[in-house]
Write an enzyme that holds these catalytic residues in place. Structure first.
Site, mmCIF file in Angstrom:
data_model
loop_
_atom_site.group_PDB
_atom_site.id
_atom_site.type_symbol
_atom_site.label_atom_id
_atom_site.label_comp_id
_atom_site.label_asym_id
_atom_site.label_seq_id
_atom_site.Cartn_x
_atom_site.Cartn_y
_atom_site.Cartn_z
ATOM 1 C CG HIS A 84 -96.089 115.396 68.127
ATOM 2 N ND1 HIS A 84 -94.732 115.246 67.999
ATOM 3 C CD2 HIS A 84 -96.800 114.691 68.814
ATOM 4 C CE1 HIS A 84 -94.670 114.590 69.002
ATOM 5 N NE2 HIS A 84 -95.965 114.120 69.462
ATOM 6 C CG ASP A 163 -91.725 115.571 77.579
ATOM 7 O OD1 ASP A 163 -92.483 114.956 78.421
ATOM 8 O OD2 ASP A 163 -91.033 114.764 76.560
ATOM 9 N NE ARG A 170 -96.219 110.191 81.241
ATOM 10 C CZ ARG A 170 -96.361 110.410 80.053
ATOM 11 N NH1 ARG A 170 -95.560 111.297 79.670
ATOM 12 N NH2 ARG A 170 -97.315 110.081 79.316
HETATM 13 N N1 URA Z 1 -95.430 111.084 72.961
HETATM 14 C C1 URA Z 1 -94.807 111.895 73.707
HETATM 15 O O1 URA Z 1 -94.186 112.812 73.254
HETATM 16 N N2 URA Z 1 -95.211 112.130 75.124
HETATM 17 C C2 URA Z 1 -96.103 111.005 75.434
HETATM 18 O O2 URA Z 1 -96.135 111.211 76.848
HETATM 19 C C3 URA Z 1 -96.424 110.189 74.613
HETATM 20 C C4 URA Z 1 -96.157 110.196 73.297
#
Ligand code: URA
Length: 449
Positions: A84, A163, A170
């Site tokens: 990642h 998320d 966010r």
């Molecule tokens: N990439 C992600 O998956 N989450 C974040 O908060 C920032 C970059």
């Protein structure tokens, strides 16, 4: 004591740490919609300012991971790698890394995203390959892993859906830039995706979310420690993103560069990054006894063509046209190709001393290069918008390289002269040149194992 969202906001506002019960309350309230957006945004801002302890970050990561389906790959095989990157410009590493590591003996279960902000996404890049299926349902993803030991799928809403909800909030409340929140966001998705060898590439510099080495190292260490608390080993490498990775930025152009890298003709920095990340993974998986031996093995897989054949197989299995390996013209092509030369007028515009025969690239702002591409349609300004896969920029030189007066700085690929003109103006802003020699930056800034 009863837990309430107001209580959580007040507690975080005064800098106290939450318990597991409180974090579980937060995540289940976000998922069932009982926490209103205004309370979530207040809590996010408090968390952003006050921070979170490692234990809290691990609780949050775990709860977010369990908010949806958690993939179990153990019935298919004992080892799956995942890589990642925290996001950068020109980062096509996954397209090289997945087939290369599979060829080296590490099955790769990779879930990638689309472009975010100014950073590009692997899934968008893969769509430049005709026929390539990127929205692999989880069952299909697992079947392909069982069949050929590698798959690159899109991050689905079924994994760590909390998320998605937190990230969207966010994004619009100025709370993206928080190390614990980024760590929980990335790690929850990685843990839910089921791989047991997680390699993180934390980008650092102007083109990245983390601009300083200190912050990038902090993020890398936080994610590695969260991985340890949750009993999933994580390797992290902090790499330079002061300038784009490789020479190409733009979807078709980046796929070409990835294939060229698998043919052993890629740019030095991209090749080095794949070697370094791959080497730590091979050593961790006990497929090499040290980093040098691992790098030699990876180089051999490129030289022999095995890594390239591995990519051909991946493309074929995901419905893509494998002829792309030998014929780049089957991908979307831009109508106009225009070089940007360091001619007298540009030397003047850049306020460089005239009359020199040679200049050095001092800075190359990745964000501006990305903006130049975006002006030609390579990026989204609205969620879900379609993008132009053909357009982009190919740089002719990077920081530390010299450019002779009159030589080419870059080539712009656009679909209209107006787009190319706009991109040209933005691209010029990305370059800072110097009449004095400049050193090349170090690509690998830290390795955290
Ligand atoms: N990439 C992600 O998956 N989450 C974040 O908060 C920032 C970059």
């Amino acid at each position: 004591m009863t837990v309430s969202m107001l209580g959580l906001i007040l507690k975080k506002r005064s800098g106290e740490a939450h318990t597991k019960t409180e974090i579980d309350f937060l995540v289940s309230g976000i998922m069932d919609g009982s926490i209103p957006d205004y309370q979530l945004s207040a809590w996010l801002m408090a968390a952003c300012w006050r921070g979170m302890t490692l234990q809290e970050t691990a609780y949050l990561t775990d709860a977010m991971c369990r908010s949806g389906e958690v993939l179990d790959l153990s019935d298919i095989g004992p080892l799956f790698g995942d890589k990642h990157s925290t996001g950068g410009v020109g980062d096509k590493t996954t397209l090289v890394f997945v087939p290369l590591l599979k060829a080296a003996g590490i099955p790769m279960a990779k879930l990638s995203g689309r472009g975010l902000g100014h950073t590009g996404g692997t899934i968008d890049k893969m769509e430049a390959i005709p026929g390539m299926i990127v929205d692999l349902p989880i069952q299909k993803f697992k079947e392909q892993l069982a069949d050929i030991g590698m798959a690159i799928g899109g991050q689905t809403g079924e994994l760590a859906p909390c998320d998605g909800k937190i990230y969207a909030m966010r994004d619009v409340t100025g709370t993206v830039q928080s190390i614990p929140l980024i760590a929980a966001s990335v790690m929850s998705k990685k843990l839910a995706a089921g791989a047991n060898l997680i390699i993180l590439d934390v980008k650092c510099g102007k083109g990245a979310f983390m601009e300083t080495l200190e912050d990038a190292r902090d993020l890398a260490e936080t994610m590695a420690k969260v991985g340890r608390i949750l009993e999933r080993p994580v390797l992290a490498v902090v790499t330079d993103m002061e300038q784009p990775l490789g020479m190409a930025v733009g979807h078709t152009l980046e796929v070409i560069e990835a294939i060229e890298t698998l043919k052993g003709k890629g740019p030095a920095d991209l090749n080095q990054l794949c070697m370094e990340l791959g080497a730590v993974a091979l050593v961790e998986a006990k497929l090499a006894s040290n980093v040098d031996e691992a790098k030699a093995k990876l180089s051999q897989l490129i030289a022999s063509g095995e890594a390239l054949e591995s990519f051909r197989l991946l493309i074929q299995k995901q419905g893509g046209d494998p002829r792309v390996i030998d014929d780049y013209s089957i991908m979307p092509q831009a109508k106009i190709k225009q070089d940007l030369f360091l001619d007298e007028a540009l030397i003047n515009d850049m306020h460089l001393p005239q009359g020199k025969s040679r200049y050095w690239i001092k800075q190359l702002d990745g964000k501006r290069v990305a903006e130049a591409c975006k002006l030609m349609g390579a990026g989204r300004t609205k969620k879900g918008q379609s993008i132009n896969l053909a357009v982009g920029v190919v740089l002719a030189a990077k920081v530390g390289d010299h450019v002779d007066a009159g030589a080419r700085l870059a080539t712009i690929y656009g679909d209209s002269q107006n787009d190319v003109d706009q991109a040209r103006a933005k691209l010029i802003e990305a370059f800072t040149l110097s009449p004095e020699q400049v050193d090349s930056p170090r690509l690998i800034k830290a390795v955290i194992t």
